[in-house]
Design a protein around this motif. Structure first.
Motif, mmCIF file in Angstrom:
data_model
loop_
_atom_site.group_PDB
_atom_site.id
_atom_site.type_symbol
_atom_site.label_atom_id
_atom_site.label_comp_id
_atom_site.label_asym_id
_atom_site.label_seq_id
_atom_site.Cartn_x
_atom_site.Cartn_y
_atom_site.Cartn_z
ATOM 1 N N TRP A 154 -9.689 9.107 -1.349
ATOM 2 C CA TRP A 154 -9.624 7.895 -0.522
ATOM 3 C C TRP A 154 -8.199 7.348 -0.468
ATOM 4 C CZ3 TRP A 154 -13.283 6.206 2.688
ATOM 5 C CH2 TRP A 154 -14.610 6.547 2.455
ATOM 6 N N ALA A 155 -7.560 7.247 -1.639
ATOM 7 C CA ALA A 155 -6.210 6.668 -1.702
ATOM 8 C C ALA A 155 -5.203 7.492 -0.918
ATOM 9 C CB ALA A 155 -5.768 6.540 -3.161
ATOM 10 N N GLY A 196 -1.775 8.025 3.666
ATOM 11 C CA GLY A 196 -1.281 8.837 4.778
ATOM 12 C C GLY A 196 -1.229 8.045 6.070
ATOM 13 N N TYR A 197 -2.302 7.301 6.356
ATOM 14 C CA TYR A 197 -2.314 6.459 7.557
ATOM 15 C C TYR A 197 -1.247 5.366 7.470
ATOM 16 C CZ TYR A 197 -6.551 8.342 9.733
ATOM 17 O OH TYR A 197 -7.455 9.143 10.365
ATOM 18 N N ALA A 198 -1.128 4.738 6.296
ATOM 19 C CA ALA A 198 -0.175 3.635 6.146
ATOM 20 C C ALA A 198 1.265 4.115 6.325
ATOM 21 C CB ALA A 198 -0.348 2.991 4.774
ATOM 22 N N GLU A 199 1.593 5.283 5.757
ATOM 23 C CA GLU A 199 2.956 5.791 5.817
ATOM 24 C C GLU A 199 3.339 6.298 7.203
ATOM 25 O OE1 GLU A 199 2.906 8.767 2.845
ATOM 26 O OE2 GLU A 199 2.780 7.332 1.167
ATOM 27 N N HIS A 200 2.352 6.611 8.035
ATOM 28 C CA HIS A 200 2.652 7.149 9.366
ATOM 29 C C HIS A 200 2.401 6.124 10.474
ATOM 30 C CE1 HIS A 200 2.481 10.900 7.089
ATOM 31 N NE2 HIS A 200 3.199 11.429 8.045
ATOM 32 N N GLY A 201 2.433 4.858 10.103
ATOM 33 C CA GLY A 201 2.346 3.799 11.108
ATOM 34 C C GLY A 201 0.969 3.565 11.685
ATOM 35 N N CYS A 202 -0.072 4.100 11.029
ATOM 36 C CA CYS A 202 -1.453 3.881 11.500
ATOM 37 C C CYS A 202 -2.141 2.886 10.581
ATOM 38 C CB CYS A 202 -2.214 5.200 11.549
ATOM 39 S SG CYS A 202 -1.465 6.442 12.603
ATOM 40 N N LYS A 236 -4.174 2.705 -7.190
ATOM 41 C CA LYS A 236 -3.475 3.466 -6.154
ATOM 42 C C LYS A 236 -4.035 3.169 -4.769
ATOM 43 C CE LYS A 236 -2.069 7.300 -9.134
ATOM 44 N NZ LYS A 236 -2.182 8.751 -9.401
ATOM 45 N N THR A 237 -5.352 3.023 -4.692
ATOM 46 C CA THR A 237 -5.967 2.709 -3.399
ATOM 47 C C THR A 237 -5.547 1.330 -2.924
ATOM 48 O OG1 THR A 237 -7.876 3.941 -4.233
ATOM 49 C CG2 THR A 237 -8.148 2.774 -2.148
ATOM 50 N N LEU A 238 -5.528 0.352 -3.844
ATOM 51 C CA LEU A 238 -5.125 -1.003 -3.474
ATOM 52 C C LEU A 238 -3.666 -1.031 -3.026
ATOM 53 C CD1 LEU A 238 -6.849 -3.054 -6.324
ATOM 54 C CD2 LEU A 238 -7.541 -2.900 -3.933
ATOM 55 N N ILE A 239 -2.814 -0.267 -3.687
ATOM 56 C CA ILE A 239 -1.404 -0.202 -3.290
ATOM 57 C C ILE A 239 -1.283 0.359 -1.872
ATOM 58 C CG2 ILE A 239 0.772 0.999 -3.736
ATOM 59 C CD1 ILE A 239 0.097 0.757 -6.739
ATOM 60 N N ALA A 240 -2.070 1.403 -1.574
ATOM 61 C CA ALA A 240 -2.013 2.021 -0.241
ATOM 62 C C ALA A 240 -2.445 1.042 0.842
ATOM 63 C CB ALA A 240 -2.891 3.270 -0.217
ATOM 64 N N VAL A 241 -3.557 0.329 0.610
ATOM 65 C CA VAL A 241 -4.052 -0.588 1.650
ATOM 66 C C VAL A 241 -3.139 -1.806 1.769
ATOM 67 C CG1 VAL A 241 -5.627 -2.009 0.251
ATOM 68 C CG2 VAL A 241 -6.166 -1.539 2.640
ATOM 69 N N LEU A 242 -2.527 -2.245 0.678
ATOM 70 C CA LEU A 242 -1.586 -3.365 0.751
ATOM 71 C C LEU A 242 -0.327 -2.971 1.523
ATOM 72 C CD1 LEU A 242 -1.962 -4.806 -2.861
ATOM 73 C CD2 LEU A 242 -2.492 -6.017 -0.731
ATOM 74 N N THR A 243 0.069 -1.714 1.409
ATOM 75 C CA THR A 243 1.206 -1.211 2.203
ATOM 76 C C THR A 243 0.890 -1.290 3.693
ATOM 77 O OG1 THR A 243 1.811 0.297 0.407
ATOM 78 C CG2 THR A 243 2.711 0.769 2.594
ATOM 79 N N ALA A 244 -0.343 -0.924 4.050
ATOM 80 C CA ALA A 244 -0.758 -1.002 5.455
ATOM 81 C C ALA A 244 -0.766 -2.449 5.939
ATOM 82 C CB ALA A 244 -2.143 -0.379 5.623
ATOM 83 N N ALA A 299 -5.823 2.767 8.441
ATOM 84 C CA ALA A 299 -5.831 2.693 6.974
ATOM 85 C C ALA A 299 -6.767 1.589 6.502
ATOM 86 C CB ALA A 299 -4.415 2.449 6.452
ATOM 87 N N ILE A 300 -6.707 0.449 7.169
ATOM 88 C CA ILE A 300 -7.554 -0.685 6.766
ATOM 89 C C ILE A 300 -9.017 -0.393 7.070
ATOM 90 C CG2 ILE A 300 -8.048 -3.114 7.251
ATOM 91 C CD1 ILE A 300 -4.986 -3.351 7.839
ATOM 92 N N GLN A 301 -9.291 0.248 8.206
ATOM 93 C CA GLN A 301 -10.668 0.610 8.537
ATOM 94 C C GLN A 301 -11.230 1.599 7.515
ATOM 95 O OE1 GLN A 301 -12.753 -0.695 10.913
ATOM 96 N NE2 GLN A 301 -14.234 0.522 9.747
ATOM 97 N N LEU A 302 -10.389 2.519 7.069
ATOM 98 C CA LEU A 302 -10.823 3.487 6.065
ATOM 99 C C LEU A 302 -11.125 2.785 4.739
ATOM 100 C CD1 LEU A 302 -11.222 6.553 6.156
ATOM 101 C CD2 LEU A 302 -8.992 6.805 5.092
#
Length: 876
Positions: free
Chosen positions: A500-501, A506-512, A533-541, A516-519
């Protein structure tokens, strides 16, 4: 008797039992007594069995006594003489179900499970009716073969013959389906009839744990307590389930049951309790339980050593191992691998060398698992050369050593070596495991190679493994193939937090960011529990979207789940609040973090700098320097960018000094910021020098230097830099072409401008926008080709915006073309009525040619619309 029995000779060396009996009086030889004594002692060999066989042939009509024949078959199997067992079996004139059962169990004991299955099929085809022991034996063979298809056929016969209530058969069937990955079938067998047999309960609970259905195991255990009393085997399985679920309180409750039922002295139960406390991070309680054990074996010692290693206490792990050695407790390869893991850091390098010597002394250096552990140990302490030496001496018939070396190369950036090793492994006809596949995927940056490994993983049946699926998804994401990345992600059956993370990141880093938030919402909807790690990814988005409301919701979720999330995702939270402009919340979150790390400090420094709080950001930067926190390129580029926006050159120069001191001038983000700073302050030579220090310029840094040269009227040099950029393999983007067309404009290169405008679409598939067309209008206008500029605007494939008309208006002002200027001004005002610039420009044109009535009229219109001319100002 037949030829085989007649040809069997009496061997010279008989067993002690037979020899003593025949020396006394051969007539007193009682085979029944011999069979009973041998069955109890199990101390007999192939020679003893042949001796007994010969005496039976000479003294008895063995073919008339099926007990003698069946017992001989059994003894031959037990002594490892399968050929003799089969020959005796084939010569029995009247076979019975016991004969067939002995054949099935004999093949099972000798690990010949396919032969066991064939014997059963032959028995069934000859019309013999199997009993519970036959079914138990053949089910055991199917279990070892993990052949649930044949197992289902056997269970169908069991149901047909009415033996489905037999506890022995049911327990074997449950075990078969559970070990074959068909846990639902195991549950159906268990619930076919009610049962108080503790063996069946244990089989289904153990099967649930092995299939990671730990909650189901707990539910069944709860049911069991109303029917049957748990035993040591039950407690071992249920404690393992509590450990996997991190249910320490429930585990303590089970431990209370253990004490109440008197099972606390069982070594397997005690070891399971130690494992539970160790994996839960409660090493004090694990140690207490360990020293209370009346008997300790190698498994319990290894569990304690492994527990200390998992909790980062390598010194205690080595001390316990030394105590184990002093007590002369047997060590196995699992003990050694745990000790090797304890030595896998630079502080324990002496211990690493000592354990390596010990491995040679006890003769385990050829073991592939030990070799892989040594390779991993040397890799972790940075001694890749020693890891390579271990690999050269390792047994290469097993994939585990290859996987360890591939991982070591990947970890230390030797991508080519890792891929070469992976290819060599395939040439050696070794099938890559999930560990080696994940390691090589982690360094793959070529989509074609990644697809080949994907196909290989599919061929080897590795796609069902969640770690391989996650690695493939991440690989496609790194190669900018997000659609393929998501397809792989969707095919992962049991998604874990890593999968999941990685997809959200991947979505967050590529401008999507929206995807990322929907996922993340999808993850919550399936009851998955996001980790740090998952929380860091979604916070980046959320930072990219500047979504303060959703960011607060994620923060609240993290606090509700676990207050310690501040330590894990603190930097991401600070970054999110900073990007959203909520600096007070960023400060509050920063102050709540128990240990201020580099990520949190860098995020706040950057946030303060980007929001104009340059003094606060510099103060925090000073704190980072004083506390020896690492300064990364992100922090420095943000500070330099703030100095540029606030026009503070002396701050920028001081920061450049720190950048040189920290050795960050070669970082692309820092170098680009310095190029932009010197360009802003008009020093093009320092601008170029800063660019030349960048080790690997990317499209942003190339664009900045090209634009800088263009804005300083050095269009020819800007275009030469553009050619160098293409030669280096960097593809221009739409912003780069703004700089290129600006260079043509400032140098009056009309033909080159048209060429590059066409090249955008033709060579790179970039559709020109209004900024690009405005550059061309400026180019034509500066060259005095105002009518051509007007035709160019009329022929544009997109609707011109106010910028395009304002650019034409500026050219009309430059060349004094009033009529075209008025038209351009009307269009610009129509598209952007709140902009005073167009009014001022046309007013100035009219003033230059003496049309003062028009000037008064235009000024009057400005007053009516409430527009005012901004006053000019300067630093001097």
């Amino acid at each position: 008797m037949n030829k085989f029995f007649k040809s069997l000779a009496l061997v010279e060396k008989s067993s002690a039992i037979l020899a003593s009996r025949f020396r006394k009086n051969e007539s007193f030889f009682d085979p029944l007594q011999v069979f009973n004594e041998w069955s109890k002692s199990r101390k007999f060999t192939f020679t003893d069995t042949k001796c007994l066989h010969a005496h039976l042939l000479r003294a008895y009509e063995m073919h008339k006594n099926p007990f003698f024949a069946n017992s001989l078959v059994d003894f031959y199997f037990k002594s490892g003489s399968l050929d003799y067992a089969v020959k005796v079996f084939e010569e029995i004139p009247e076979l019975n179900v016991v004969s067939w059962n002995i054949m099935v169990s004999g093949y099972n004991e000798n690990l010949l499970y396919d032969d066991s299955w064939r014997v059963f099929c032959r028995m069934h085809s000859l019309g013999f009716v199997p009993n519970q022991f036959t079914y138990g034996g053949v089910i055991s063979a199917c279990c070892s073969l993990q052949n649930n298809v044949n197992g289902k056929q056997i269970y169908g016969l069991v149901m047909k013959n009415g033996l489905f209530t037999n506890g022995y058969v049911r327990a074997g069937s449950i075990d078969l389906f559970a070990k074959s990955g068909c846990f639902e079938d195991a549950l159906r067998v268990f619930y076919d009839v009610s049962c108080e047999n503790v063996v069946c309960w244990n089989a289904i609970i153990s099967g649930a744990v092995k299939n990671k259905e730990n909650l189901v195991a707990l539910d069944i255990f709860n049911e069991m307590c109303g029917f049957s009393l748990p035993n040591s085997f039950t407690f071992s399985s249920i404690l393992t389930a509590c450990t996997a679920l991190e249910e320490l309180d429930l585990g303590r409750g089970v431990q209370g049951w253990v004490i109440k039922c008197g099972a606390g002295e069982d070594i397997f139960v005690s070891t399971a309790i130690i494992d539970m406390y160790s994996k839960g991070g409660h090493m004090d309680e694990a140690t207490k339980e360990f020293w209370y054990m009346p008997i300790r074996n190698v498994v319990s010692w290894t569990a304690m050593i492994s527990g200390f290693v998992q909790n980062g206490n390598s010194i205690s792990a080595l001390q316990l191992f030394n105590e184990m050695r002093k007590l002369r407790v047997e060590t196995n390869k699992y003990t050694i691998t745990s000790v090797i893991a304890a030595c896998a850091n630079l502080a324990m390098i002496t211990g690493a060398q000592q354990i390596h010597c010990l491995i040679f002394r006890i003769g385990l250096y050829k073991d592939s698992v030990i070799s892989a552990s040594l390779i991993n140990m040397y890799s972790n302490i940075g001694a890749v050369g020693l890891a390579e030496l271990v690999f050269k001496e390792a047994e290469k018939k097993h994939v585990v050593a290859w996987a360890g070396m591939i991982s070591a190369c990947a970890k230390h950036g030797s991508s080519e070596s890792a891929i070469a090793l992976f290819q060599r492994m395939l040439q050696e006809c070794l099938r890559p495991d999930m560990f080696s596949t994940c390691s090589v995927l982690s360094i793959v940056e070529c989509a074609n190679l990644g697809r080949q490994i994907h196909c290989l993983s599919l061929k080897n049946g590795l796609l069902n493994d969640v770690s391989v699926g996650s690695s493939l998804s991440t690989m496609y994401s790194k190669c900018d193939l997000l659609d393929e990345s998501y397809k792989v992600f969707e095919q992962i059956a049991q998604k874990d937090n890593v999968s999941w993370a990685s997809m959200i990141a991947g979505y967050a880093e590529h401008g999507c960011a929206y995807k990322a938030i929907q996922l993340f919402r999808d993850m919550l909807s399936v009851k998955a529990k996001p980790d740090g790690k998952t929380l860091i990814a979604v916070l980046t988005a959320l930072s990219a979207l500047h979504s303060l409301k959703n960011g607060k919701e994620v923060h609240a979720y993290a606090l509700r789940r676990d207050n310690s999330k501040h330590a894990v995702a603190g930097g991401a939270l600070v970054n999110m609040y900073s990007k959203c402009g909520a600096l007070h919340l960023a400060w509050n979150t920063f102050n709540m973090i128990p240990v201020k790390d580099q990520v949190a400090c860098s995020s706040l420094v950057s946030g303060l700098a980007q929001n104009g709080s340059i003094e606060d950001s510099l103060e925090l930067f000073h704190y980072m320097l004083m506390t020896d926190l690492g300064i990364d390129s992100f922090t420095m580029s943000s500070l330099v960018g703030a100095a540029v926006r606030l026009d503070i050159l002396y701050v920028g120069l001081q920061l450049h000094t720190h950048i040189i001191k920290l050795g960050l001038e070669s970082e692309v983000s820092v170098g680009s910021s310095l190029v932009m700073m010197y360009s802003k302050f008009g020093n093009i030579n320092d601008c170029r020098e800063a660019f030349d220090h960048i080790q690997k310029p990317d499209v942003i840094s190339w664009t900045v230097i090209i634009t800088s040269y263009a804005l300083h009227g050095r269009g020819g040099e800007a275009l030469r830099l553009y050619d160098l950029m293409k030669e280096s393999g960097i593809k221009p983007d739409s912003v780069t072409y703004v700089g290129v067309l600006s260079a043509c404009s400032h140098s009056g290169l009309v033909d080159e401008g048209y060429f590059h405008l066409k090249s955008m679409t033709k060579d790179y598939g970039i559709e020109p926008g209004n900024r690009h067309y405005a550059c061309m209008v400026d180019l034509l206008g500066r060259s005095g080709k105002l009518e051509e500029a007007k035709r160019f605007i009329d022929e544009m494939p997109i609707k011109p915006n106010a910028l395009v008309w304002a650019t034409l208006l500026s050219s009309c002002k430059l060349h004094g073309d009033v009529e075209l200027g008025k038209l351009a001004a009307e269009k610009a005002i129509e598209l952007q009525p709140s902009d005073a610039g167009a009014f001022i420009s046309i007013s100035n044109i009219c003033a230059d040619i003496g049309q003062w009535d028009e000037v008064v009229k235009i000024r009057s219109e400005m007053k009516q619309t409430g527009l005012k001319k901004e006053l000019g100002w300067s630093y001097s």
